[in-house]
Design a protein around this motif. Structure first.
Motif, mmCIF file in Angstrom:
data_model
loop_
_atom_site.group_PDB
_atom_site.id
_atom_site.type_symbol
_atom_site.label_atom_id
_atom_site.label_comp_id
_atom_site.label_asym_id
_atom_site.label_seq_id
_atom_site.Cartn_x
_atom_site.Cartn_y
_atom_site.Cartn_z
ATOM 1 N N ARG A 191 16.218 3.750 5.623
ATOM 2 C CA ARG A 191 15.073 4.315 4.903
ATOM 3 C C ARG A 191 14.853 3.586 3.566
ATOM 4 O O ARG A 191 13.719 3.343 3.162
ATOM 5 N N GLN A 192 15.981 3.236 2.904
ATOM 6 C CA GLN A 192 15.860 2.513 1.641
ATOM 7 C C GLN A 192 15.212 1.147 1.848
ATOM 8 O O GLN A 192 14.322 0.736 1.091
ATOM 9 N N GLU A 195 11.468 1.569 2.520
ATOM 10 C CA GLU A 195 10.687 1.832 1.321
ATOM 11 C C GLU A 195 10.448 0.540 0.528
ATOM 12 O O GLU A 195 9.343 0.272 0.042
ATOM 13 N N THR A 198 7.927 -1.580 2.212
ATOM 14 C CA THR A 198 6.574 -1.067 2.007
ATOM 15 C C THR A 198 6.024 -1.528 0.647
ATOM 16 O O THR A 198 4.872 -1.964 0.535
#
Length: 760
Positions: A191-192, A195, A198
């Motif tokens: 998830r890190q 992010e 993104t």
């Protein structure tokens, strides 16, 4: 036989030709050779006649290295067996060669790269040059630049596509990882990373959009820019043609004017002047014309007609009839009337002729100077590595190197003649600075320096540091030969990155006892170049107005700034001596590092208005120039002794009986002279801290006075007052200055120095 003048570069084919001295061997040393730079190749011949059949050597500049040794020497090498050690006739000529070689090297390397990359058979001769326009080489450079810009735009477009493609692929891979539904630490890491990806995608999209906009604008305006560039090129060609026409018109008008003047003079004096003597040659006219066009002087000097040597001044129209017999003798006998008798010179003691050689300490200039940009030099704690082992007070005393000029001026009967010597004296003080790139020590507040040369030269000099912020020194000289010199100099300096500007502020006064003539002038700006990279060199530039406040006579001196592209002599100084009515009596010319000459003006007239700047130029007809001042040669080994003159070598010599505040007693300066620079740096910091402590103590006393008087206006902020000089208003200039109050030499005779502060 004089050497041929080196021609300037011609645009067609980038050709540059001229004589250069080339190192041959240890037996013959440097020999003069004819060098030709053309199309990126440097070739040399023994004579110009050999150019058609025998070339002695050639270097391709595309792969060569060009290095500068000193003011006149430079080396060209291709990394192999070919290395040329060359020496130009002067620093200006060397810089012209370096500029031409660097331009030719850059162009040759660019052509070679383009040939290797694109296979284009492009050469400097592929574009014909229109005679008189010189546009071939410039056009090829512009086309090359446009091709380079076009290729970069294509690269930018390719990178735009690649970023979009790879960014999308990265985003898909991250989405696939996220769909695995991992838990724990691995899930947090994914998830890190998602992010951060993104954020990167958002930034990349912004950059892609900006690049796309730039690409659209570049493509839209490319043709418009090319058209504008072509229009500018055509306008420049038209301006060059117009300038050439104006130059020719100016030349014809000047010839017509001089021819008419000479014809009239010859007609009036056929009985006393031989045929043809009054005519001006075409060769002389050409030389004067080109000098005027290139340097745009304020006036032009031409040899006076021979009639002025024979006819009385009262019978010559336009001649300054106010000239007295002393003015005439000044041109008839070169300074003979004012030479000193050897019996007047009584040496007091044998002065030293050597000081310890300067140590070869390395120093990273940039590490110190990068934090100094824009600051006052006097407020920067500098190591002694930048200094020379004398103080600013001693540098001021060096103005008396050529005190004989004032001795001769004191004997003049004519104020105009006297002005010539005073003006020459104002120029002579700069001759000691030509090689002196070291910074003198900033004097401590209350520091003094005496130069007693009464027995030898008839004068006594005293300097005192009268202010610390801003730094100011007062100077007073009294001579038994009828003159007094005084000045207060405040030095403002700024470091500008590549160069250092030093602006002396203050007025110099020279007063002559016999005639009561009172002269004043100011100093010009000194510039130290190549502070960070390269060899340091000094230039003086600006204007000086020497004014006689008693008679109204004036001399305007102009110090021409150094220019790589000027054909004129370097460090040039010119000036005109005029009376109170504006009539010119003498023309001064020379250089501030070598000599000054003067010529008596016989007649002056206004030239035409077709000068290079649309101004009228005065034409002075003068007698033969006479030398009024010449620089003394440097002592043997001066290059290892900070380039000190014979006088400078004796300034810091120990003497008995001087004041305890004298610069000779300054310990950090003495340690530096002895070559102990590390100890000198430590001692310099101690003295500066002692000075700051004394200043804080004075400020506390001033604060107590303000408290006691309950008045901020009445009490001073600093209680310091100079010991030997008194602050007052100058009666001539109206400035607030320090003038010698007396008492120093009497205190020296008594050996009583109770009033001197403990500054060392």
């Amino acid at each position: 036989m004089s050497e041929p003048k080196t021609p300037t570069p011609t645009p067609a084919g980038d050709t540059y030709k001229g004589w250069v001295f080339k190192w041959t061997n240890y037996i013959k040393g440097y020999q003069r050779r004819w060098f030709v730079l053309s199309n990126g190749l440097l070739s040399y011949y023994r004579t110009q006649a050999e150019m058609g059949h025998t070339c002695r050597g050639t270097i391709n500049l595309a792969t060569a290295t060009i290095t500068v040794d000193d003011a006149c020497n430079f080396v060209i090498s291709n990394g192999g067996a070919q290395t040329y050690h060359l020496k130009a006739s002067c620093e200006v000529e060397r810089q012209r060669w370096i500029t031409a070689l660097e331009l030719a090297k850059a162009k040759a390397a660019r052509m070679q790269a383009e040939s290797d990359d694109s296979g284009d058979d492009f050469s400097p001769t592929s574009n014909p040059v229109v005679p008189g326009q010189g546009g071939g080489s410039q056009n090829s450079e512009v086309q090359s630049a446009l091709r380079t810009l076009g290729s970069k735009v294509e690269d930018l477009s390719t990178c735009n596509d690649l970023i979009s493609k790879h960014g999308s692929a990265l985003q898909r891979s991250l989405s696939e990882l996220d769909s695995l539904r991992l838990t724990g630490e691995a899930g947090d890491k994914i998830r890190q990373v998602t992010e951060r990806a993104t954020l990167f995608r958002i930034t990349s999209n912004a950059m892609i959009n900006a690049c796309r906009d730039f690409l659209t604008l570049a493509q839209a305006h490319s043709k418009r820019w090319q058209k504008a560039l072509q229009a500018e090129r055509e306008q420049r060609v038209r301006l060059e043609e117009t300038l050439e026409q104006l130059a020719k018109q100016h030349n014809h008008l000047e010839r017509a004017f001089r021819g008419a003047a000479q014809a009239n003079a010859t007609t009036d004096n056929k009985s006393s002047t031989g045929p043809g003597k009054g005519e001006a040659s075409d060769e002389d006219d050409d030389n004067e014309f080109f000098d005027a066009m290139e340097e745009a002087p304020e006036f032009i000097t031409v040899p006076a007609d021979p009639q002025f040597h024979k006819r009385s001044s009262s019978n010559v129209s336009g001649f300054n009839s106010e000239m007295c017999p002393d003015d005439q003798s000044l041109n008839e006998e070169p300074l003979a009337m004012n030479q000193e008798s050897p019996s007047e010179l009584v040496p007091l003691k044998k002065r030293r002729t050597r000081i310890p050689d300067k140590p070869n300490y390395s120093l990273n200039l940039w590490s110190i100077m990068k934090n100094c940009i824009g600051k006052e030099l006097s407020k920067i704690p500098m190591p002694v590595n930048f200094n020379e082992p004398i103080s600013m007070l001693q540098r001021l005393s060096e103005d008396l190197e050529y005190h004989e000029l004032l001795d001769k001026a004191a004997k003049c009967q004519s104020s105009l003649e006297q002005m010539c010597y005073v003006a020459a004296f104002s120029v002579s003080s700069y001759s000691t600075t030509v090689h002196r790139t070291g910074k003198p020590f900033n004097p401590l507040l209350g520091e003094t320096y005496e130069l007693d040369r009464r027995r030898e030269s008839g004068y006594r000099s005293l300097c005192e540091q009268v202010s610390h912020h801003p730094p100011a020194a007062a100077h007073h000289v009294i001579s038994d030969r009828g003159w007094t010199l005084r000045q207060e100099i405040t030095v403002a300096s700024k470091f500008r990155g590549k160069y250092l500007s030093i602006m002396p502020l203050g007025t110099i006064h020279a007063i002559f006892e016999k005639s009561n003539n009172h002269y004043t002038w100011k100093k010009v700006t000194t510039t130290v170049h190549n502070i960070i990279v390269g060899k340091l060199w000094i230039d003086q530039s600006g204007e000086i107005d020497v004014v006689n406040h008693t008679t109204g006579d004036r001399c305007h001196l102009k110090f021409a700034p150094y220019s790589y592209f000027s054909r004129d002599v370097a460090r040039k100084v010119t000036g005109v001596v005029m009376d109170k009515d504006g009539k010119a009596h003498y023309v001064l010319s020379g250089t501030w590092d070598e000599k000054m000459e003067f010529s008596r003006v016989m007649q002056s007239s206004r030239g035409g208005e077709n000068g290079t700047e649309g101004k009228q130029k005065t034409v002075y007809q003068t007698l033969k120039a006479r030398e009024v001042w010449r620089r003394n040669p440097l002592p043997e080994g001066a290059e290892t002794m900070y380039y000190f003159t014979a006088l400078a070598l004796s300034l810091n010599e120990q003497e008995e009986g001087v004041a305890p505040t004298d610069s000779r007693r300054r310990p950090d300066q003495r340690l530096m002279e002895d070559g102990r620079w590390e100890e000198a740096n430590a001692e310099k910091q101690r003295l500066e801290e002692k000075q700051r402590s004394a200043r804080r103590e004075r400020e506390r006393e001033a604060a107590n006075q303000r408290t006691a008087s309950q008045s901020e206006e009445d009490a001073p902020h600093d209680t310091y007052k100079a010991l030997w000089f008194e602050r007052c208003e100058d009666p001539i200039t109206g400035e607030q200055v320090h003038i010698y109050r007396g008492g120093y030499w009497e205190a020296k005779e008594r050996g009583s120095w109770e009033g001197c502060a403990d500054i060392f």
